[in-house]
Design an enzyme around this catalytic site. Sequence first.
Site, PDB file in Angstrom:
ATOM      1  N   ARG A  80      35.115  57.811  23.456  1.00 50.07           N
ATOM      2  CA  ARG A  80      33.339  57.669  24.112  1.00 50.07           C
ATOM      3  C   ARG A  80      32.898  55.950  23.975  1.00 50.07           C
ATOM      4  O   ARG A  80      33.236  55.003  22.884  1.00 50.07           O
ATOM      5  CB  ARG A  80      33.072  58.138  22.339  1.00 50.07           C
ATOM      6  CG  ARG A  80      31.641  58.006  22.200  1.00 50.07           C
ATOM      7  CD  ARG A  80      30.999  58.557  20.671  1.00 50.07           C
ATOM      8  NE  ARG A  80      31.146  57.707  19.299  1.00 50.07           N
ATOM      9  CZ  ARG A  80      30.580  58.311  18.479  1.00 50.07           C
ATOM     10  NH1 ARG A  80      29.838  58.995  18.676  1.00 50.07           N
ATOM     11  NH2 ARG A  80      30.926  56.864  17.800  1.00 50.07           N
ATOM     12  N   TYR A 137      21.868  52.142  10.730  1.00 44.55           N
ATOM     13  CA  TYR A 137      22.764  50.687  11.790  1.00 44.55           C
ATOM     14  C   TYR A 137      23.097  51.290  13.168  1.00 44.55           C
ATOM     15  O   TYR A 137      24.352  50.124  13.321  1.00 44.55           O
ATOM     16  CB  TYR A 137      23.901  50.828  10.607  1.00 44.55           C
ATOM     17  CG  TYR A 137      24.880  52.205   9.941  1.00 44.55           C
ATOM     18  CD1 TYR A 137      25.501  52.936  11.067  1.00 44.55           C
ATOM     19  CD2 TYR A 137      24.162  52.751   9.373  1.00 44.55           C
ATOM     20  CE1 TYR A 137      25.863  53.967  10.702  1.00 44.55           C
ATOM     21  CE2 TYR A 137      25.071  54.037   9.296  1.00 44.55           C
ATOM     22  CZ  TYR A 137      25.835  54.244   9.273  1.00 44.55           C
ATOM     23  OH  TYR A 137      26.263  55.838   9.083  1.00 44.55           O
ATOM     24  N   LYS A 138      22.915  52.229  14.136  1.00 42.55           N
ATOM     25  CA  LYS A 138      23.349  52.214  14.838  1.00 42.55           C
ATOM     26  C   LYS A 138      22.033  51.360  15.782  1.00 42.55           C
ATOM     27  O   LYS A 138      22.865  50.236  15.840  1.00 42.55           O
ATOM     28  CB  LYS A 138      23.096  53.506  15.189  1.00 42.55           C
ATOM     29  CG  LYS A 138      24.268  54.433  14.522  1.00 42.55           C
ATOM     30  CD  LYS A 138      24.205  55.881  14.628  1.00 42.55           C
ATOM     31  CE  LYS A 138      25.301  56.633  13.842  1.00 42.55           C
ATOM     32  NZ  LYS A 138      25.420  57.896  13.378  1.00 42.55           N
ATOM     33  N   ASP A 183      18.193  65.009  13.988  1.00 43.70           N
ATOM     34  CA  ASP A 183      18.507  64.113  12.880  1.00 43.70           C
ATOM     35  C   ASP A 183      18.442  63.484  14.582  1.00 43.70           C
ATOM     36  O   ASP A 183      19.047  63.535  15.284  1.00 43.70           O
ATOM     37  CB  ASP A 183      20.287  64.454  12.451  1.00 43.70           C
ATOM     38  CG  ASP A 183      21.142  63.192  12.151  1.00 43.70           C
ATOM     39  OD1 ASP A 183      20.434  62.429  12.217  1.00 43.70           O
ATOM     40  OD2 ASP A 183      22.162  63.457  11.326  1.00 43.70           O
ATOM     41  N   PHE A 229      27.198  66.791  14.067  1.00 39.70           N
ATOM     42  CA  PHE A 229      27.933  65.416  12.980  1.00 39.70           C
ATOM     43  C   PHE A 229      28.583  66.290  12.302  1.00 39.70           C
ATOM     44  O   PHE A 229      27.765  67.264  10.936  1.00 39.70           O
ATOM     45  CB  PHE A 229      27.108  64.428  12.697  1.00 39.70           C
ATOM     46  CG  PHE A 229      27.644  62.947  12.409  1.00 39.70           C
ATOM     47  CD1 PHE A 229      28.484  62.037  13.201  1.00 39.70           C
ATOM     48  CD2 PHE A 229      27.385  62.730  10.782  1.00 39.70           C
ATOM     49  CE1 PHE A 229      28.771  61.107  12.739  1.00 39.70           C
ATOM     50  CE2 PHE A 229      27.786  61.789   9.953  1.00 39.70           C
ATOM     51  CZ  PHE A 229      28.451  60.722  11.643  1.00 39.70           C
TER      52      PHE A 229
HETATM   53  C1  LIG Z   1      25.342  58.383  12.137  1.00 39.73           C
HETATM   54  C2  LIG Z   1      25.579  59.862  11.733  1.00 39.73           C
HETATM   55  C3  LIG Z   1      24.886  60.047  10.347  1.00 39.73           C
HETATM   56  C4  LIG Z   1      25.457  58.631   9.406  1.00 39.73           C
HETATM   57  O1  LIG Z   1      25.706  59.431   8.185  1.00 39.73           O
HETATM   58  P1  LIG Z   1      25.390  58.461   6.907  1.00 39.73           P
HETATM   59  O2  LIG Z   1      24.450  58.976   6.015  1.00 39.73           O
HETATM   60  O3  LIG Z   1      24.760  56.975   7.543  1.00 39.73           O
HETATM   61  O4  LIG Z   1      26.811  57.858   6.228  1.00 39.73           O
HETATM   62  C5  LIG Z   1      24.380  60.927  10.090  1.00 39.73           C
HETATM   63  N1  LIG Z   1      24.299  61.915  11.169  1.00 39.73           N
HETATM   64  C6  LIG Z   1      24.603  61.922  12.285  1.00 39.73           C
HETATM   65  C7  LIG Z   1      24.659  62.895  13.718  1.00 39.73           C
HETATM   66  C8  LIG Z   1      25.208  59.888  12.502  1.00 39.73           C
HETATM   67  O5  LIG Z   1      25.484  60.164  14.090  1.00 39.73           O
END
Ligand SMILES: *Cc1c(COP(=O)(O)O)cnc(C)c1O
Length: 407
Positions: free
Chosen positions: A366, A219-220, A194, A125
């Site tokens: 996706r 938030y996911k 992560d 990511f």
């Molecule tokens: C969604 C996501 C993030 C989001 O990071 P934010 O700081 O909340 O924007 C980080 N890492 C991964 C792997 C994600 O899927």
Amino acid sequence: MTPEQRGAEFDAADPLAGYRERFILPENVIYLDGNSLGALPKDTPETVQRVVEDQWGEGLIRSWNSAGWFDMASRIGGKIAPLIGAAPHEVIVCDSTSVNLFKLIAAALKMRPGRKVVLSEPGNFPTDLYMIAGLEAQGLATRRLAPRETLAEALDGDVALLLLTHVHYKTGAMHDMVALTRAAHAAGALVLWDLSHSTGAMPVDLDGAGADFAVGCGYKYLCGGPGAPAFAYVAERHQAALQQPLTGWFGHAAPFAFSDDYAGAPGIARMQCGTPPVLGLAALEVGVDLIAEIGVGRLYEKSQALSGFFLDCLKAHKVDLELVSPPRSDQRGSQLCFRAPHAHAICQALIARGVIGDFRDPDVLRLGFAPAYLSFADMAAAARHLAEVLASGEWQRAEFNQRAAVT
Ligand SMILES: *Cc1c(COP(=O)(O)O)cnc(C)c1O
């Protein structure tokens, strides 16, 4: 039997079917993007309203004590802990995933003097890779990327930290947390996982794997709302020595002593920086409570059944898209990704039909299967829509071939 008939049979036998009622979802929408922004729990608006009107409006500053605002971040962290195989005192909610990555990468580097390499994989990511790059620009880290098949070989004596996303955001492929954690430790490195695409969708066992650090999103799958605060995990054995660089007053051992000198709070509270976002925390807590009530074991079982059934439905409609997710459901998270040259336009055509998935550059469609609120009937209907979009060529329409800022 048609896919719709089979879907109805599965729904009738689904022990989690009733939980759909605990969410607010628009009519005529099949929401396949809960992996990007989780749906709204039915209890959230009232809870947030109560916090705003009673605790803020009436309680004012007194609510830091009387409404428990001061301890909210560790209380909710303690509720996330069992979902990820951690003890309650190993998890706290604070800041964004990006900021928590920064804090923990820096802290890990500090714990491995003489080593500067942070190892990750290309295609991780972006924020994970950018945060390593940011520390590299400060002269504190050296970024090394190795494809997932060669990660073990790239773990040499220079590596301070292995930073990986457990379930890949674009393919859904899942890393072997136990094996990679062991390999990193054998090379003298620490590991930071992560869990943004794992937490709330499947059981994770951080303590069991011997993990050092972890971060994840609110938030996911946890349904905490847009921009919900994130969480951070620090294994108990590292907490006393942990030096995270954002030494704000809320991570101080005694913030209200107003001392001139920083002294980190004992334990996980040290991960905090500034004043916690109480309204965001209040919304997140509703989502976490609901996911914990359903149970991550049952959610994962259902998510595998949903994605498996979706693939069966595509087969029944003779849809031939290249699956980039692992075909075996025990090797992936709660999503299916397909590669298609016109993935963006296909995604837009699906959204126009009420099937909300997302597109990931350059050519990935996706579809996420948040198991808390999706039905097998949704799978059958979504597969039929996808088949129709492809067969009719309606994705070619001009309106589906324009890009917005957020994809
Ligand atoms: C969604 C996501 C993030 C989001 O990071 P934010 O700081 O909340 O924007 C980080 N890492 C991964 C792997 C994600 O899927």
